[in-house]
Design an enzyme around this catalytic site. Structure first.
Site, short mmCIF file in Angstrom:
data_model
loop_
_atom_site.label_atom_id
_atom_site.label_comp_id
_atom_site.label_asym_id
_atom_site.label_seq_id
_atom_site.Cartn_x
_atom_site.Cartn_y
_atom_site.Cartn_z
N LYS A 181 -2.23 -6.41 8.26
CA LYS A 181 -2.98 -7.01 7.16
C LYS A 181 -2.03 -7.92 6.37
CE LYS A 181 -5.94 -2.94 6.34
NZ LYS A 181 -6.12 -1.79 5.41
N GLY B 16 -1.48 8.15 13.22
CA GLY B 16 -2.30 6.99 13.50
C GLY B 16 -2.07 6.30 14.84
N ASP C 291 0.23 -2.28 6.63
CA ASP C 291 -0.54 -2.68 5.45
C ASP C 291 0.45 -3.24 4.42
OD1 ASP C 291 -1.85 -1.84 2.71
OD2 ASP C 291 -3.49 -1.71 4.14
#
Ligand code: IMP
Ligand code: MG
Length: 176
Positions: free
Chosen positions: A132, A46, A104
């Site tokens: 997040k 990522g 996350d």
């Protein structure tokens, strides 16, 4: 609106907005690590685009390397094993910056930090482009956060949905 696999996504951040975030982070990191021996460790897959842009905006000359979780079926009854591969550098005495695309739950980051904790690094800090907060289940401090985003699935700028969408220059949010 774009389609990735079977799902529809809406643009959340333009390529320019992301680049502004990355530039700011690069400047902060340059300032904070002035005169220090810095090794930047990007987490694949990522973080590949974020890493590439981040280090190009930096004016210092860090060492750069990548780590990856190799996921395979374990032979024991515990099933999936996640082995962190690619750590060839000696971390002794170095300042380490972990570079993540997105945090996350924070479980991935916690796992990485645990593995690196006994490598005698001078310091270990974290830079994530996106975070997040509503999904975060850890208490680890994140030193560099590009942008906090809502708890919705996103693709683009390195992040995928079922392997697709990583090459998008903007960030796209799953249509609720
Ligand atoms: P965590 O362990 O829950 O913090 O998740 C970390 C990893 O899951 C990230 O490095 C991403 O590769 C992936 N991930 C988390 N959220 C998303 C998302 O919204 N879209 C795509 N990948 C994500
Ligand atoms: Mg990742």
């Amino acid at each position: 609106m774009i389609q990735v696999g079977d799902k529809k996504f809406e643009e959340y951040l333009t390529a320019d907005q992301i680049q502004d975030c990355v530039k700011q982070l690069a400047h902060q990191i340059d300032t904070d690590y002035q005169g220090k021996d810095l090794l930047i460790l990007g987490i694949l897959n990522g973080a590949f685009l974020f890493m590439a842009d981040l280090v190009k905006y930096m004016t210092s000359d860090p060492e750069i390397s990548f780590l990856k979780f190799a996921s395979y079926e374990g032979t024991s009854s515990t099933g999936k094993v996640n082995e962190l591969i690619g750590l060839n550098e000696d971390l002794t005495g170095k300042h380490i910056l972990i570079v993540e695309d997105i945090v996350d739950s924070g479980n991935t980051l916690a796992h990485i930090l645990e593995i690196l904790s006994d490598k005698k690094a001078a310091s270990i800090h974290t830079a994530t482009l996106f975070f997040k907060p509503e999904a975060y289940q850890q208490s680890i401090e994140l030193q560099y956060v590009g942008k906090e985003i809502p708890n919705l699935f996103v693709v683009g700028y390195g992040m995928d949905y079922l392997g697709k969408g990583r090459n998008l220059s903007g960030l796209y949010q799953l249509k609720p």
